[in-house]
Enzyme design. Structure first.
Site, PDB file in Angstrom:
ATOM      1  N   ARG A  52       0.863  -1.175   0.000  1.00  0.00           N
ATOM      2  CA  ARG A  52       0.000   0.000   0.000  1.00  0.00           C
ATOM      3  C   ARG A  52       0.898   1.223   0.000  1.00  0.00           C
ATOM      4  O   ARG A  52       2.115   1.136   0.114  1.00  0.00           O
ATOM      5  CB  ARG A  52      -1.038   0.001   1.146  1.00  0.00           C
ATOM      6  CG  ARG A  52      -0.716  -0.711   2.405  1.00  0.00           C
ATOM      7  CD  ARG A  52       0.424  -0.120   3.170  1.00  0.00           C
ATOM      8  NE  ARG A  52       0.238   1.306   3.368  1.00  0.00           N
ATOM      9  CZ  ARG A  52       1.187   2.184   3.605  1.00  0.00           C
ATOM     10  NH1 ARG A  52       2.457   1.777   3.670  1.00  0.00           N
ATOM     11  NH2 ARG A  52       0.952   3.455   3.783  1.00  0.00           N
ATOM     12  N   GLY A  53       0.262   2.406  -0.108  1.00  0.00           N
ATOM     13  CA  GLY A  53       1.049   3.626  -0.276  1.00  0.00           C
ATOM     14  C   GLY A  53       1.125   3.913  -1.772  1.00  0.00           C
ATOM     15  O   GLY A  53       1.482   3.019  -2.569  1.00  0.00           O
ATOM     16  N   ALA A  54       0.802   5.152  -2.154  1.00  0.00           N
ATOM     17  CA  ALA A  54       0.601   5.459  -3.575  1.00  0.00           C
ATOM     18  C   ALA A  54       1.782   5.061  -4.476  1.00  0.00           C
ATOM     19  O   ALA A  54       1.594   4.330  -5.461  1.00  0.00           O
ATOM     20  CB  ALA A  54       0.257   6.944  -3.718  1.00  0.00           C
ATOM     21  N   ARG A  95      -7.358  -0.426  -6.794  1.00  0.00           N
ATOM     22  CA  ARG A  95      -7.647   0.651  -5.835  1.00  0.00           C
ATOM     23  C   ARG A  95      -7.839   1.956  -6.634  1.00  0.00           C
ATOM     24  O   ARG A  95      -7.070   2.224  -7.549  1.00  0.00           O
ATOM     25  CB  ARG A  95      -6.529   0.815  -4.793  1.00  0.00           C
ATOM     26  CG  ARG A  95      -6.475  -0.363  -3.805  1.00  0.00           C
ATOM     27  CD  ARG A  95      -5.578  -0.067  -2.615  1.00  0.00           C
ATOM     28  NE  ARG A  95      -6.213   0.799  -1.640  1.00  0.00           N
ATOM     29  CZ  ARG A  95      -5.557   1.340  -0.602  1.00  0.00           C
ATOM     30  NH1 ARG A  95      -4.256   1.120  -0.444  1.00  0.00           N
ATOM     31  NH2 ARG A  95      -6.179   2.108   0.259  1.00  0.00           N
ATOM     32  N   GLN A 198      -1.647   2.225  10.036  1.00  0.00           N
ATOM     33  CA  GLN A 198      -0.388   2.352   9.288  1.00  0.00           C
ATOM     34  C   GLN A 198       0.666   3.089  10.108  1.00  0.00           C
ATOM     35  O   GLN A 198       1.863   2.832   9.969  1.00  0.00           O
ATOM     36  CB  GLN A 198      -0.612   3.105   7.968  1.00  0.00           C
ATOM     37  CG  GLN A 198      -1.352   2.321   6.895  1.00  0.00           C
ATOM     38  CD  GLN A 198      -2.834   2.611   6.910  1.00  0.00           C
ATOM     39  OE1 GLN A 198      -3.403   2.944   7.944  1.00  0.00           O
ATOM     40  NE2 GLN A 198      -3.487   2.481   5.779  1.00  0.00           N
ATOM     41  N   ASP A 239      -1.997  10.812  -2.090  1.00  0.00           N
ATOM     42  CA  ASP A 239      -2.411   9.769  -3.037  1.00  0.00           C
ATOM     43  C   ASP A 239      -2.789  10.357  -4.385  1.00  0.00           C
ATOM     44  O   ASP A 239      -2.704   9.682  -5.412  1.00  0.00           O
ATOM     45  CB  ASP A 239      -3.577   8.960  -2.463  1.00  0.00           C
ATOM     46  CG  ASP A 239      -3.043   8.025  -1.397  1.00  0.00           C
ATOM     47  OD1 ASP A 239      -2.812   8.492  -0.266  1.00  0.00           O
ATOM     48  OD2 ASP A 239      -2.783   6.847  -1.717  1.00  0.00           O
ATOM     49  N   ASN A 249      -5.273  12.384   0.655  1.00  0.00           N
ATOM     50  CA  ASN A 249      -4.340  11.531   1.405  1.00  0.00           C
ATOM     51  C   ASN A 249      -5.159  10.768   2.443  1.00  0.00           C
ATOM     52  O   ASN A 249      -6.384  10.952   2.554  1.00  0.00           O
ATOM     53  CB  ASN A 249      -3.236  12.390   2.039  1.00  0.00           C
ATOM     54  CG  ASN A 249      -2.130  11.530   2.634  1.00  0.00           C
ATOM     55  OD1 ASN A 249      -1.603  10.636   1.978  1.00  0.00           O
ATOM     56  ND2 ASN A 249      -1.786  11.769   3.886  1.00  0.00           N
ATOM     57  N   LYS A 250      -4.493   9.926   3.199  1.00  0.00           N
ATOM     58  CA  LYS A 250      -5.148   9.061   4.178  1.00  0.00           C
ATOM     59  C   LYS A 250      -6.184   9.815   5.015  1.00  0.00           C
ATOM     60  O   LYS A 250      -5.938  10.936   5.455  1.00  0.00           O
ATOM     61  CB  LYS A 250      -4.073   8.452   5.081  1.00  0.00           C
ATOM     62  CG  LYS A 250      -4.548   7.533   6.188  1.00  0.00           C
ATOM     63  CD  LYS A 250      -5.472   6.431   5.727  1.00  0.00           C
ATOM     64  CE  LYS A 250      -4.926   5.582   4.602  1.00  0.00           C
ATOM     65  NZ  LYS A 250      -5.960   4.762   3.929  1.00  0.00           N
TER      66      LYS A 250
HETATM   67  O1  MRU Z   1      -4.447   3.152   2.314  1.00  0.00           O
HETATM   68  P1  MRU Z   1      -2.982   3.357   2.165  1.00  0.00           P
HETATM   69  O2  MRU Z   1      -2.173   2.796   3.282  1.00  0.00           O
HETATM   70  O3  MRU Z   1      -2.482   2.927   0.800  1.00  0.00           O
HETATM   71  O4  MRU Z   1      -2.804   4.938   2.229  1.00  0.00           O
HETATM   72  C1  MRU Z   1      -1.525   5.480   2.091  1.00  0.00           C
HETATM   73  C2  MRU Z   1      -1.489   6.947   2.258  1.00  0.00           C
HETATM   74  O5  MRU Z   1      -2.492   7.597   2.396  1.00  0.00           O
HETATM   75  C3  MRU Z   1      -0.155   7.602   2.140  1.00  0.00           C
HETATM   76  O6  MRU Z   1      -0.092   8.729   2.952  1.00  0.00           O
HETATM   77  C4  MRU Z   1       0.061   8.025   0.686  1.00  0.00           C
HETATM   78  O7  MRU Z   1      -0.135   6.941  -0.180  1.00  0.00           O
HETATM   79  C5  MRU Z   1       1.398   8.590   0.466  1.00  0.00           C
HETATM   80  S1  MRU Z   1       2.615   7.308   0.539  1.00  0.00           S
HETATM   81  C6  MRU Z   1       4.111   7.900   0.173  1.00  0.00           C
END
Ligand code: MRU
Length: 350
Positions: A52-54, A95, A198, A239, A249-250
């Site tokens: 996970r993470g963009a 996603r 996370q 994201d 973002n999250k």
């Molecule tokens: O749902 P996730 O864990 O994929 O969400 C991740 C985030 O929101 C991060 O802050 C974002 O992807 C930036 S990662 C460098």
């Protein structure tokens, strides 16, 4: 020997002709890897948050295209370019919010279109370039973001934006790594980040692994923390960033942006240009993933809510550009983002 970058973890690897993912669902309890050899497995791993993470999602999808092309070419060398379209669609459905996924698929599709013969070596090289460019972008953003932190103090971050969420080093956490190494960060606070934790499971784990002290808080404690003073910057990843600087973002990032402005704390977004979507004028157009209510109602398989309660589980929210003091990309820093500044930055060459 201590690593000068405080950077020892990799979540996504290509190993022995397969995709190897560190299973982030098992952290910090166990350090397990999944070896994936087909596109369906890649899409499922993204959906299920193994990775996970963009930026990490984008890199994983790029390797997923390599797996798709290898299988399609082995089945039918004459039609593989048409045949991989089904796999690209499968990956695209995994996603919806992180635009890095679609950016990486498009880049791989464009590269595939130029190829004759066996596509495997050339597509693997392109996926590896995407991976390496991401790490290089993170290092650059780390340096530029760290320079914005002028007086040493505490910082607050949200979710996980580190090596686990990217090709390596991290976006917001890359800035924190660089600033910590330069003596500009006295303390790192990290939100635990419900419901996937996370912050508690991943950010805390990777900072501890890389010898950067970290203090966790429930995100409900952020207002109280910022009111006390001492935190100079809230530093987050993204994201998807729209053409006007609005940033998805999250979930919880929007609240932090409001809290930061209210308490006179600066708010920094750190993301590579692969996270910028210039086709969307503003954040209202960013698709927000709604995940299963079971993620809120249960924890590690055990119910945490009264039976019969329902849940609402948006995975992301949008912080409006007017609440953002700085957007840091590998192409430069924008202070107080506007559509004009975003267009100039995106028009720059690397
Ligand atoms: O749902 P996730 O864990 O994929 O969400 C991740 C985030 O929101 C991060 O802050 C974002 O992807 C930036 S990662 C460098």
């Amino acid at each position: 020997m201590p690593n000068p970058f405080h950077d020892s973890i990799r979540a996504v690897e290509w190993s022995n002709g397969a995709l190897k993912l560190l299973d982030q669902r098992a952290l910090p309890r166990q350090r397990e890897h999944l070896v994936i050899e087909d596109t369906a497995g890649t899409a499922q791993a993204i959906k299920d948050m193994v990775v996970r993470g963009a930026p990490a999602i984008g890199i994983t999808a790029a390797y997923g295209v390599v797996l798709a092309a290898r299988a399609c070419y082995a089945r039918s060398p004459a039609t593989w370019k048409q045949d991989i379209e089904t796999d690209l669609e499968l990956l695209a459905r995994s996603r919806p919010t992180a635009v890095n996924l679609f950016w990486a698929l498009e880049r791989m599709r464009r590269h595939a279109a130029t190829l004759g013969g066996d596509p495997y070596p050339a597509l693997l090289a392109e996926a590896q370039r995407i991976h390496e460019e991401d790490i290089a972008a993170n290092r650059r953003m780390g340096e530029m973001g760290a320079e914005l932190i002028q007086s040493p103090g505490a910082v607050l971050t949200h979710c996980n934006t580190g090596s686990l969420a990217t090709g390596g080093y991290g976006t917001a956490l890359g800035v924190i790594r660089a600033a910590y190494a330069a003596g500009r960060v006295s303390q790192v606070f990290a939100d635990e980040t419900r419901p996937w934790l996370q912050g508690a499971r991943l950010t805390a784990w990777e900072l501890v692994e890389d010898r950067i002290p970290v203090t966790l808080l429930c995100e409900g404690a952020a207002a109280h923390l910022l009111k006390q003073g001492g935190v100079r910057w809230v530093i987050v990843g993204a994201d998807r960033i729209a053409a006007n600087g609005d940033t998805a973002n999250k979930i919880g990032t929007y609240s932090l942006a409001i809290l930061a402005r209210h308490h006179g704390v600066k708010f920094m977004v750190v993301a590579p240009t692969s996270t910028v979507d210039m086709t969307l004028a503003g954040g209202d157009q960013i698709p927000i993933e709604i995940r299963a209510d079971s993620e809120v109602l249960t924890h590690a398989g055990h119910p945490v809510a009264a039976q019969g309660a329902q849940a609402w589980n948006p995975a992301f929210d949008v912080a409006p550009a007017e609440l953002i003091d700085a957007i840091v990309t590998e192409r430069g820093v924008i202070l107080s983002p506007t559509p004009e500044k975003m267009a100039v930055m995106m028009g720059r060459q690397d």
